[in-house]
Design an enzyme around this catalytic site. Structure first.
Site, PDB file in Angstrom:
ATOM      1  N   TYR A 111       7.120 -17.500 -81.242  1.00 12.06           N
ATOM      2  CA  TYR A 111       5.780 -17.942 -80.811  1.00 12.06           C
ATOM      3  C   TYR A 111       5.746 -18.083 -79.290  1.00 12.06           C
ATOM      4  O   TYR A 111       4.745 -17.778 -78.653  1.00 12.06           O
ATOM      5  CB  TYR A 111       5.410 -19.282 -81.467  1.00 12.06           C
ATOM      6  CG  TYR A 111       4.565 -19.135 -82.714  1.00 12.06           C
ATOM      7  CD1 TYR A 111       5.092 -18.600 -83.879  1.00 12.06           C
ATOM      8  CD2 TYR A 111       3.221 -19.535 -82.721  1.00 12.06           C
ATOM      9  CE1 TYR A 111       4.320 -18.480 -85.023  1.00 12.06           C
ATOM     10  CE2 TYR A 111       2.443 -19.417 -83.866  1.00 12.06           C
ATOM     11  CZ  TYR A 111       2.999 -18.896 -85.009  1.00 12.06           C
ATOM     12  OH  TYR A 111       2.233 -18.775 -86.136  1.00 12.06           O
ATOM     13  N   ASP A 153       2.025 -37.479 -92.119  1.00 22.20           N
ATOM     14  CA  ASP A 153       3.205 -37.648 -92.967  1.00 22.20           C
ATOM     15  C   ASP A 153       2.825 -37.532 -94.440  1.00 22.20           C
ATOM     16  O   ASP A 153       1.734 -37.956 -94.837  1.00 22.20           O
ATOM     17  CB  ASP A 153       3.871 -39.028 -92.717  1.00 22.20           C
ATOM     18  CG  ASP A 153       5.364 -38.995 -92.969  1.00 22.20           C
ATOM     19  OD1 ASP A 153       5.747 -38.776 -94.123  1.00 22.20           O
ATOM     20  OD2 ASP A 153       6.129 -39.173 -92.013  1.00 22.20           O
ATOM     21  N   ASN A 201       2.636 -23.749 -89.356  1.00 19.17           N
ATOM     22  CA  ASN A 201       1.338 -24.439 -89.277  1.00 19.17           C
ATOM     23  C   ASN A 201       1.229 -25.288 -88.007  1.00 19.17           C
ATOM     24  O   ASN A 201       0.180 -25.324 -87.351  1.00 19.17           O
ATOM     25  CB  ASN A 201       1.134 -25.335 -90.501  1.00 19.17           C
ATOM     26  CG  ASN A 201       0.873 -24.528 -91.763  1.00 19.17           C
ATOM     27  OD1 ASN A 201       0.424 -23.386 -91.685  1.00 19.17           O
ATOM     28  ND2 ASN A 201       1.159 -25.101 -92.911  1.00 19.17           N
ATOM     29  N   ARG A 251      -3.546 -23.243 -80.867  1.00 20.26           N
ATOM     30  CA  ARG A 251      -5.016 -23.412 -80.861  1.00 20.26           C
ATOM     31  C   ARG A 251      -5.440 -24.394 -79.780  1.00 20.26           C
ATOM     32  O   ARG A 251      -6.473 -24.219 -79.144  1.00 20.26           O
ATOM     33  CB  ARG A 251      -5.489 -23.942 -82.220  1.00 20.26           C
ATOM     34  CG  ARG A 251      -5.934 -22.872 -83.187  1.00 20.26           C
ATOM     35  CD  ARG A 251      -6.843 -23.398 -84.296  1.00 20.26           C
ATOM     36  NE  ARG A 251      -6.429 -24.609 -84.969  1.00 20.26           N
ATOM     37  CZ  ARG A 251      -5.517 -24.680 -85.937  1.00 20.26           C
ATOM     38  NH1 ARG A 251      -4.891 -23.588 -86.338  1.00 20.26           N
ATOM     39  NH2 ARG A 251      -5.235 -25.827 -86.513  1.00 20.26           N
ATOM     40  N   ARG A 293      23.094 -41.587 -95.551  1.00 23.90           N
ATOM     41  CA  ARG A 293      23.738 -41.266 -94.279  1.00 23.90           C
ATOM     42  C   ARG A 293      24.867 -42.264 -94.032  1.00 23.90           C
ATOM     43  O   ARG A 293      24.850 -43.392 -94.533  1.00 23.90           O
ATOM     44  CB  ARG A 293      22.712 -41.317 -93.142  1.00 23.90           C
ATOM     45  CG  ARG A 293      21.635 -40.253 -93.335  1.00 23.90           C
ATOM     46  CD  ARG A 293      20.768 -40.157 -92.100  1.00 23.90           C
ATOM     47  NE  ARG A 293      19.372 -40.263 -92.421  1.00 23.90           N
ATOM     48  CZ  ARG A 293      18.405 -39.773 -91.655  1.00 23.90           C
ATOM     49  NH1 ARG A 293      18.676 -39.134 -90.560  1.00 23.90           N
ATOM     50  NH2 ARG A 293      17.140 -39.915 -91.999  1.00 23.90           N
ATOM     51  N   GLY A 314       9.412 -40.940 -95.622  1.00 24.77           N
ATOM     52  CA  GLY A 314       8.885 -41.937 -94.686  1.00 24.77           C
ATOM     53  C   GLY A 314       8.323 -43.132 -95.439  1.00 24.77           C
ATOM     54  O   GLY A 314       8.119 -43.065 -96.650  1.00 24.77           O
ATOM     55  N   TYR A 326      18.899 -26.866 -95.583  1.00 21.64           N
ATOM     56  CA  TYR A 326      18.543 -27.618 -94.367  1.00 21.64           C
ATOM     57  C   TYR A 326      18.928 -26.824 -93.125  1.00 21.64           C
ATOM     58  O   TYR A 326      18.101 -26.600 -92.237  1.00 21.64           O
ATOM     59  CB  TYR A 326      19.263 -28.966 -94.402  1.00 21.64           C
ATOM     60  CG  TYR A 326      18.954 -29.879 -93.243  1.00 21.64           C
ATOM     61  CD1 TYR A 326      17.670 -30.385 -93.051  1.00 21.64           C
ATOM     62  CD2 TYR A 326      19.951 -30.258 -92.348  1.00 21.64           C
ATOM     63  CE1 TYR A 326      17.394 -31.239 -91.989  1.00 21.64           C
ATOM     64  CE2 TYR A 326      19.682 -31.112 -91.299  1.00 21.64           C
ATOM     65  CZ  TYR A 326      18.404 -31.602 -91.115  1.00 21.64           C
ATOM     66  OH  TYR A 326      18.125 -32.450 -90.071  1.00 21.64           O
ATOM     67  N   LEU A 374       8.742 -33.412 -86.526  1.00 23.88           N
ATOM     68  CA  LEU A 374       9.897 -34.113 -87.104  1.00 23.88           C
ATOM     69  C   LEU A 374       9.845 -34.072 -88.631  1.00 23.88           C
ATOM     70  O   LEU A 374      10.695 -34.674 -89.294  1.00 23.88           O
ATOM     71  CB  LEU A 374       9.883 -35.589 -86.662  1.00 23.88           C
ATOM     72  CG  LEU A 374      10.060 -35.906 -85.175  1.00 23.88           C
ATOM     73  CD1 LEU A 374       9.455 -37.266 -84.844  1.00 23.88           C
ATOM     74  CD2 LEU A 374      11.518 -35.892 -84.784  1.00 23.88           C
ATOM     75  N   THR A 434      22.022 -39.692 -85.503  1.00 19.86           N
ATOM     76  CA  THR A 434      21.359 -40.815 -84.844  1.00 19.86           C
ATOM     77  C   THR A 434      21.234 -41.957 -85.849  1.00 19.86           C
ATOM     78  O   THR A 434      21.029 -41.715 -87.041  1.00 19.86           O
ATOM     79  CB  THR A 434      19.973 -40.373 -84.333  1.00 19.86           C
ATOM     80  OG1 THR A 434      20.161 -39.245 -83.482  1.00 19.86           O
ATOM     81  CG2 THR A 434      19.283 -41.474 -83.560  1.00 19.86           C
TER      82      THR A 434
HETATM   83  P1  NAD Z   1      13.221 -39.237 -92.056  1.00 15.78           P
HETATM   84  O1  NAD Z   1      13.460 -38.712 -93.416  1.00 15.78           O
HETATM   85  O2  NAD Z   1      13.228 -40.707 -91.854  1.00 15.78           O
HETATM   86  O3  NAD Z   1      11.857 -38.671 -91.456  1.00 15.78           O
HETATM   87  C1  NAD Z   1      11.280 -37.448 -91.845  1.00 15.78           C
HETATM   88  C2  NAD Z   1       9.792 -37.695 -92.032  1.00 15.78           C
HETATM   89  O4  NAD Z   1       9.149 -36.443 -92.345  1.00 15.78           O
HETATM   90  C3  NAD Z   1       9.507 -38.643 -93.199  1.00 15.78           C
HETATM   91  O5  NAD Z   1       8.562 -39.591 -92.772  1.00 15.78           O
HETATM   92  C4  NAD Z   1       8.938 -37.728 -94.288  1.00 15.78           C
HETATM   93  O6  NAD Z   1       8.072 -38.405 -95.162  1.00 15.78           O
HETATM   94  C5  NAD Z   1       8.249 -36.672 -93.437  1.00 15.78           C
HETATM   95  N1  NAD Z   1       8.071 -35.362 -94.109  1.00 15.78           N
HETATM   96  C6  NAD Z   1       9.002 -34.634 -94.747  1.00 15.78           C
HETATM   97  N2  NAD Z   1       8.460 -33.483 -95.203  1.00 15.78           N
HETATM   98  C7  NAD Z   1       7.166 -33.484 -94.818  1.00 15.78           C
HETATM   99  C8  NAD Z   1       6.059 -32.585 -94.984  1.00 15.78           C
HETATM  100  N3  NAD Z   1       6.211 -31.422 -95.636  1.00 15.78           N
HETATM  101  N4  NAD Z   1       4.855 -32.930 -94.476  1.00 15.78           N
HETATM  102  C9  NAD Z   1       4.682 -34.107 -93.823  1.00 15.78           C
HETATM  103  N5  NAD Z   1       5.672 -35.006 -93.638  1.00 15.78           N
HETATM  104  C10 NAD Z   1       6.904 -34.698 -94.127  1.00 15.78           C
HETATM  105  O7  NAD Z   1      14.312 -38.551 -91.104  1.00 15.78           O
HETATM  106  P2  NAD Z   1      14.617 -38.750 -89.553  1.00 15.78           P
HETATM  107  O8  NAD Z   1      16.027 -39.110 -89.427  1.00 15.78           O
HETATM  108  O9  NAD Z   1      13.590 -39.592 -88.931  1.00 15.78           O
HETATM  109  O10 NAD Z   1      14.484 -37.239 -89.033  1.00 15.78           O
HETATM  110  C11 NAD Z   1      13.343 -36.802 -88.334  1.00 15.78           C
HETATM  111  C12 NAD Z   1      13.593 -35.358 -87.884  1.00 15.78           C
HETATM  112  O11 NAD Z   1      14.736 -35.312 -87.007  1.00 15.78           O
HETATM  113  C13 NAD Z   1      13.875 -34.391 -89.026  1.00 15.78           C
HETATM  114  O12 NAD Z   1      13.226 -33.175 -88.785  1.00 15.78           O
HETATM  115  C14 NAD Z   1      15.375 -34.202 -88.965  1.00 15.78           C
HETATM  116  O13 NAD Z   1      15.757 -32.940 -89.437  1.00 15.78           O
HETATM  117  C15 NAD Z   1      15.664 -34.365 -87.482  1.00 15.78           C
HETATM  118  N6  NAD Z   1      17.039 -34.820 -87.255  1.00 15.78           N
HETATM  119  C16 NAD Z   1      17.383 -36.133 -87.466  1.00 15.78           C
HETATM  120  C17 NAD Z   1      18.704 -36.525 -87.286  1.00 15.78           C
HETATM  121  C18 NAD Z   1      19.150 -37.954 -87.475  1.00 15.78           C
HETATM  122  O14 NAD Z   1      20.349 -38.247 -87.310  1.00 15.78           O
HETATM  123  N7  NAD Z   1      18.273 -38.902 -87.775  1.00 15.78           N
HETATM  124  C19 NAD Z   1      19.671 -35.586 -86.906  1.00 15.78           C
HETATM  125  C20 NAD Z   1      19.277 -34.265 -86.724  1.00 15.78           C
HETATM  126  C21 NAD Z   1      17.951 -33.899 -86.888  1.00 15.78           C
END
Ligand code: NAD
Length: 324
Positions: A159, A31, A99, A106, A186, A36, A145, A73, A175
């Site tokens: 891939y 992360d 990545n 790999r 949100r 986060g 997004y 995620l 969620t």
């Molecule tokens: P969140 O913002 O709490 O979690 C995202 C995490 O990704 C964070 O910890 C952030 O620090 C980390 N992050 C962001 N860019 C990064 C990078 N370049 N390198 C490393 N870490 C990185 O959001 P969430 O609600 O937990 O969502 C998690 C995933 O689920 C996301 O990809 C989101 O698009 C997807 N999603 C969530 C929901 C929802 O309702 N919560 C709905 C649709 C999709």
């Protein structure tokens, strides 16, 4: 298994790390802590089999040792976050996904991509099935997004086709639950925070737009079902019970017992009017469906937010007795 959870300190990621550890997997959380929080995984730091590595997935993360599975995620996810970080959002969906796919290839491991209901844009088909291609404005304010996730799905599929990668795509619908940030913008976290603070709940438009809200425990079960499945997806994961935003606001007021009022603000551009997953595929392919009704999940969420408020107040030094 050793599972790499990219974005593992976020709302969903930290809950997933915990659930995987609980069933005996080893977990490496990657992360960059952009949205986060260290607090989300602090209670996991001493658990055997858990590590947390600060890194950005857009910069070729180095992961030593065996990797059996990867869950991607890592992306800004709330509208406030991706509006503030548009280029980082596009990079997380493009370079970040590439990545992590390379890492999975790999290690000959499975990669699960967390895509989103936003790939359907403002949908013209209702409820949304996975066959629907969506209705997205490619240059609108939400496009960084939506299009990042659509590109991530295309890349993941390529891939799988060209490099033989073992991949699974899930399209996550709204969620909610413990560990959301109070100020993430949100709708559930905003309403709960406002109700607990006695502030008016802010609705956009007249509140008649619908969403389907899935409790986090249900979502984590769905993510793990996809991780354990060989299916490519895409599979919708979400709660098919649809509510208007106004109904949600009223339920939050009822549960919190708050006397807050409702304030109506202009509708943002390209805001989807209706949103509801068809989860037939998730039922048939993953044996998954949500179990937690909205009122039950909201009560747990309100309880968690209230406890956070109490903890914050207790840790703030009282002004009484302070030297003036
Ligand atoms: P969140 O913002 O709490 O979690 C995202 C995490 O990704 C964070 O910890 C952030 O620090 C980390 N992050 C962001 N860019 C990064 C990078 N370049 N390198 C490393 N870490 C990185 O959001 P969430 O609600 O937990 O969502 C998690 C995933 O689920 C996301 O990809 C989101 O698009 C997807 N999603 C969530 C929901 C929802 O309702 N919560 C709905 C649709 C999709």
């Amino acid at each position: 298994m050793r599972v790499v959870v990219a974005g593992g300190s976020g709302f969903l990621g930290s809950q997933l790390c915990e659930a995987l550890l609980n069933r005996g997997d080893r977990v490496s959380c990657l992360d960059n802590f952009s949205s986060g929080r260290a607090a989300n995984v602090a209670h996991l730091m001493n658990r055997s089999g858990f590590e947390c590595v600060t890194c950005d997935v857009t910069a070729r993360p180095r992961v030593g040792g065996d990797v059996d599975a990867v869950v991607h995620l890592a992306s800004p996810a709330s509208p406030d976050d991706y509006h503030r970080h548009p280029l980082e959002t596009l990079a997380a969906g493009s370079r970040g996904t590439e990545n992590l796919l390379d890492l999975a290839v790999r290690h000959r491991s499975r990669l699960v991509l967390a895509s989103t209901s936003e790939v359907y844009g403002d949908p013209q088909v209702h409820p949304q099935t996975e066959d629907y291609w969506g209705h997205v404005n490619p240059i609108g304010p939400r496009s960084v997004y939506d299009e990042a996730k659509r590109y991530a799905e295309a890349l993941t599929t390529a891939y799988r086709r060209i490099r033989g990668a073992d991949t699974g795509i899930v399209r996550i619908f709204n969620t909610y639950g413990p560990r959301m940030r109070a100020h993430d913008g949100r709708v559930v976290s905003t309403f709960v925070r406002q109700a607990l603070a006695g502030e008016d709940l802010t609705l956009h438009g007249d509140g008649s737009q619908t969403r389907s809200y899935c409790y986090v425990d249900d979502m984590i079960r769905g993510l793990i079902a996809m991780l354990d499945s060989p299916r490519p997806g895409p599979v919708n994961l979400g709660n098919p019970t649809e509510h208007t935003v106004r109904e949600l606001a009223e339920l939050v007021l009822l549960i919190t017992g708050s006397s807050s009022g409702l304030t109506f603000l202009p509708l943002p551009a390209d805001d989807p009017v209706r949103r509801r997953p068809d989860i037939t595929r998730a039922r048939e392919e993953l044996g998954w469906q949500p179990e937690v009704p909205l009122e039950v999940g909201l009560r747990r969420t309100v309880g968690w937010f209230a406890a956070q408020n109490d903890a914050r107040q207790e840790s703030e030094p009282s002004s009484a007795g302070r030297p003036s």
